[in-house]
Scaffold this motif. Structure first.
Motif, PDB file in Angstrom:
ATOM      1  N   VAL A  52       0.877  -1.171   0.000  1.00  0.00           N
ATOM      2  CA  VAL A  52       0.000   0.000   0.000  1.00  0.00           C
ATOM      3  C   VAL A  52       0.913   1.218   0.000  1.00  0.00           C
ATOM      4  CG1 VAL A  52      -1.770   1.317   1.220  1.00  0.00           C
ATOM      5  CG2 VAL A  52      -1.841  -1.193   1.240  1.00  0.00           C
ATOM      6  N   LEU A  53       0.877   1.968  -1.093  1.00  0.00           N
ATOM      7  CA  LEU A  53       1.723   3.151  -1.223  1.00  0.00           C
ATOM      8  C   LEU A  53       0.993   4.364  -0.670  1.00  0.00           C
ATOM      9  CD1 LEU A  53       4.239   4.637  -2.216  1.00  0.00           C
ATOM     10  CD2 LEU A  53       3.145   4.807  -4.468  1.00  0.00           C
ATOM     11  N   LEU A  54       1.613   5.032   0.294  1.00  0.00           N
ATOM     12  CA  LEU A  54       1.098   6.275   0.859  1.00  0.00           C
ATOM     13  C   LEU A  54       1.774   7.406   0.098  1.00  0.00           C
ATOM     14  CD1 LEU A  54       1.697   4.992   4.469  1.00  0.00           C
ATOM     15  CD2 LEU A  54      -0.542   5.115   3.360  1.00  0.00           C
ATOM     16  N   TRP A  55       1.013   8.155  -0.709  1.00  0.00           N
ATOM     17  CA  TRP A  55       1.635   9.081  -1.655  1.00  0.00           C
ATOM     18  C   TRP A  55       2.415  10.188  -0.949  1.00  0.00           C
ATOM     19  CZ3 TRP A  55       2.972   8.191  -6.298  1.00  0.00           C
ATOM     20  CH2 TRP A  55       3.364   9.235  -7.147  1.00  0.00           C
ATOM     21  N   THR A  56       1.846  10.749   0.098  1.00  0.00           N
ATOM     22  CA  THR A  56       2.565  11.732   0.920  1.00  0.00           C
ATOM     23  C   THR A  56       2.101  11.599   2.364  1.00  0.00           C
ATOM     24  OG1 THR A  56       0.916  13.512   0.772  1.00  0.00           O
ATOM     25  CG2 THR A  56       2.601  13.429  -0.982  1.00  0.00           C
ATOM     26  N   ALA A  89      -2.677  -0.631  -3.806  1.00  0.00           N
ATOM     27  CA  ALA A  89      -3.458   0.585  -3.602  1.00  0.00           C
ATOM     28  C   ALA A  89      -2.511   1.754  -3.374  1.00  0.00           C
ATOM     29  CB  ALA A  89      -4.395   0.431  -2.411  1.00  0.00           C
ATOM     30  N   VAL A  90      -2.993   2.950  -3.735  1.00  0.00           N
ATOM     31  CA  VAL A  90      -2.261   4.187  -3.471  1.00  0.00           C
ATOM     32  C   VAL A  90      -3.185   5.081  -2.662  1.00  0.00           C
ATOM     33  CG1 VAL A  90      -0.996   6.132  -4.448  1.00  0.00           C
ATOM     34  CG2 VAL A  90      -1.066   3.941  -5.670  1.00  0.00           C
ATOM     35  N   VAL A  91      -2.716   5.500  -1.490  1.00  0.00           N
ATOM     36  CA  VAL A  91      -3.532   6.289  -0.575  1.00  0.00           C
ATOM     37  C   VAL A  91      -3.148   7.759  -0.683  1.00  0.00           C
ATOM     38  CG1 VAL A  91      -4.124   6.704   1.843  1.00  0.00           C
ATOM     39  CG2 VAL A  91      -3.829   4.349   1.008  1.00  0.00           C
ATOM     40  N   PHE A  92      -4.156   8.607  -0.880  1.00  0.00           N
ATOM     41  CA  PHE A  92      -3.943  10.047  -1.004  1.00  0.00           C
ATOM     42  C   PHE A  92      -4.650  10.770   0.134  1.00  0.00           C
ATOM     43  CE2 PHE A  92      -3.728   8.299  -5.270  1.00  0.00           C
ATOM     44  CZ  PHE A  92      -2.624   8.932  -5.825  1.00  0.00           C
ATOM     45  N   HIS A  93      -3.863  11.395   1.018  1.00  0.00           N
ATOM     46  CA  HIS A  93      -4.458  12.338   1.959  1.00  0.00           C
ATOM     47  C   HIS A  93      -5.007  13.513   1.154  1.00  0.00           C
ATOM     48  CE1 HIS A  93      -4.305  15.688   4.963  1.00  0.00           C
ATOM     49  NE2 HIS A  93      -4.860  14.749   5.710  1.00  0.00           N
ATOM     50  N   PHE A 114      -7.058   3.667  -6.071  1.00  0.00           N
ATOM     51  CA  PHE A 114      -6.663   4.961  -5.534  1.00  0.00           C
ATOM     52  C   PHE A 114      -7.650   5.304  -4.412  1.00  0.00           C
ATOM     53  CE2 PHE A 114      -3.967   7.226  -9.000  1.00  0.00           C
ATOM     54  CZ  PHE A 114      -3.114   6.135  -9.043  1.00  0.00           C
ATOM     55  N   VAL A 115      -7.095   5.604  -3.228  1.00  0.00           N
ATOM     56  CA  VAL A 115      -7.902   5.744  -2.015  1.00  0.00           C
ATOM     57  C   VAL A 115      -7.793   7.166  -1.472  1.00  0.00           C
ATOM     58  CG1 VAL A 115      -8.333   4.826   0.299  1.00  0.00           C
ATOM     59  CG2 VAL A 115      -7.413   3.317  -1.485  1.00  0.00           C
ATOM     60  N   PHE A 116      -8.936   7.816  -1.273  1.00  0.00           N
ATOM     61  CA  PHE A 116      -8.982   9.156  -0.683  1.00  0.00           C
ATOM     62  C   PHE A 116      -9.038   9.023   0.835  1.00  0.00           C
ATOM     63  CE2 PHE A 116     -11.407  12.649   1.160  1.00  0.00           C
ATOM     64  CZ  PHE A 116     -10.714  13.756   0.680  1.00  0.00           C
ATOM     65  N   TYR A 117      -8.156   9.753   1.538  1.00  0.00           N
ATOM     66  CA  TYR A 117      -8.012   9.606   2.996  1.00  0.00           C
ATOM     67  C   TYR A 117      -8.202  10.951   3.689  1.00  0.00           C
ATOM     68  CZ  TYR A 117      -5.282   9.155   7.374  1.00  0.00           C
ATOM     69  OH  TYR A 117      -4.842   9.203   8.671  1.00  0.00           O
ATOM     70  N   SER A 118      -9.133  10.992   4.651  1.00  0.00           N
ATOM     71  CA  SER A 118      -9.331  12.204   5.450  1.00  0.00           C
ATOM     72  C   SER A 118      -9.977  11.854   6.774  1.00  0.00           C
ATOM     73  CB  SER A 118     -10.232  13.205   4.719  1.00  0.00           C
ATOM     74  OG  SER A 118     -10.548  14.297   5.574  1.00  0.00           O
ATOM     75  N   ILE A 119      -9.506  12.485   7.851  1.00  0.00           N
ATOM     76  CA  ILE A 119     -10.177  12.365   9.149  1.00  0.00           C
ATOM     77  C   ILE A 119     -10.512  13.748   9.708  1.00  0.00           C
ATOM     78  CG2 ILE A 119      -9.269  10.086   9.748  1.00  0.00           C
ATOM     79  CD1 ILE A 119      -7.197  11.479  11.524  1.00  0.00           C
ATOM     80  N   GLU A 120     -10.550  14.756   8.829  1.00  0.00           N
ATOM     81  CA  GLU A 120     -10.937  16.105   9.245  1.00  0.00           C
ATOM     82  C   GLU A 120     -12.385  16.377   8.845  1.00  0.00           C
ATOM     83  OE1 GLU A 120      -9.228  17.965  11.134  1.00  0.00           O
ATOM     84  OE2 GLU A 120      -7.254  17.023  11.015  1.00  0.00           O
TER      85      GLU A 120
END
Length: 372
Positions: A52-56, A89-93, A114-120
């Motif tokens: 699982v690649l975390l893009w940034t 998968a590639v995870v994008f904050h 491609f996975v969109f990531y947010s906890i705000e």
């Protein structure tokens, strides 16, 4: 005559061979063709390790986000972009595309997710960070990974913790003996959004109505004092004001509820998420919701009543002493969330899916109060 016999046999063998070949191709046409996602499953399942690649890192801050090198089951989470072609998968904050030239200039395997990531909260993203998330629209994203229960990958603020959900039997008795103060509130976001301003105003109203609350954090210029507290000081409070920075945002229930209140042995007084959202995830009868009271004075009077009646106050900890089966199942769902949920989904649920608009998913599905 012998030559004619050989020629006849050769012809017959050839005819039979051609017939068998034709039958084989006819049979092949009747077989279902694996979809690209089935092919994807077959390809990845042969591997011993999934990437699982975390893009940034979130906001490009190395201390933020998922730990580099985290291993969950047979999934490895990494920020190493040399693994892009190997990544399942590639995870994008939501900040990950800030420095990218769009449309997407990098490699993308059609079977990657491609996975969109947010906890705000949507309110914080829109008002504090002035973002619109349009870079993630137009079917760029396959899955969402957020605190919302309808996300493809559930990523709540709380993580399953044996200590949090399995207290010793004498926990509640010891708990009450340490409590000498009424309410505590720690807050550092004073005015980034209308929601954060409204909660400040609401606490001021509660204080005017008689609430005895000790306030700490950046908003009150005393963070260092709070950070130097002893364990005894932390245990001294009966209630914690679990007030979020946004009002009525779907499932937005943060560490203010879980760690500053529930895990710390304080009863959370909740403002922000709807009561029904909290009831879906919280221990039963473990919290007090501000919207249950007609006036701020009614809420203050109820807290004062509980302060004077130990049995009534301790009823908010019954879930610790006698958790029912449904409650235990709910707790275990937290254990199966986060990175574990993403890893499991990559191996078991590879149905094709894209989001035409992440902007709509984050902003347009919320009530008006949430976006103020």
């Amino acid at each position: 005559m012998l030559a004619n016999l050989r020629r006849t046999i050769f012809v017959k063998v050839g005819v039979v061979g051609i017939a068998l070949i034709c039958l084989y191709f006819l049979w092949q046409k009747t077989q279902p063709i694996p979809s690209r996602f089935e092919q994807h499953t077959q390809k990845w399942n042969k591997r011993q390790e999934h990437f699982v690649l975390l893009w940034t890192h979130p906001w490009d801050r190395e201390k933020e986000g998922i730990q580099d090198g985290l291993k969950v089951d047979d999934c490895l989470f990494t920020y190493d972009r040399s693994k892009l072609k190997e990544a399942n998968a590639v995870v994008f904050h939501y900040s990950s595309l800030d420095n990218e030239k769009l449309p997407w200039q990098h490699y993308r395997d059609p079977t990657q997710f491609f996975v969109f990531y947010s906890i705000e909260s949507p309110s914080y993203i829109r008002h504090a960070e002035k973002r619109d998330l349009k870079n993630f629209d137009n079917h760029f994203i396959n899955w969402t990974m957020t605190y919302r229960r309808d996300a493809d990958v559930y990523y709540p603020y709380v993580r399953y913790d044996e200590h949090m959900f399995n207290k010793p039997t004498d926990h509640t008795t010891r708990l009450l003996a340490d409590k000498k103060e009424l309410a505590l509130w720690v807050v550092s976001n004073c005015d980034f959004s209308l929601g954060s301003k409204r909660r400040m105003e609401f606490v001021d109203t509660l204080i005017k109505a008689g609430l005895r609350v000790h306030r700490y954090g950046r908003c009150f210029h005393n963070s260092d004092e709070y950070n130097s507290w002893t364990l005894k000081q932390h245990r001294a409070y009966k209630f914690y004001l679990s007030f979020e920075n946004a009002l009525h945002c779907k499932d937005y229930i943060t560490e203010k509820f879980w760690y500053n209140a529930i895990d710390a042995g304080r009863v959370p007084v909740v403002w922000g998420p709807s009561k029904s959202d909290v009831e879906q995830v919280a221990p039963p009868h473990s919290f007090i919701h501000a919207e249950d009271f007609a006036t701020p004075k009614d809420l203050v009077d109820y807290l004062e009543y509980l302060d004077k009646h130990d049995d009534e106050y301790m009823a908010y900890f019954k879930w610790v002493q006698t958790p029912d089966s449904e409650t235990k199942l709910r707790y275990r769902s937290f254990k199966d969330a986060h990175e574990q949920a993403l890893c499991r989904k990559l191996k078991t649920d590879l149905q094709p899916k894209t989001y035409s608009s992440i902007t709509s998913y984050i902003f347009h599905n919320e009530v008006k109060d949430c976006l103020l």
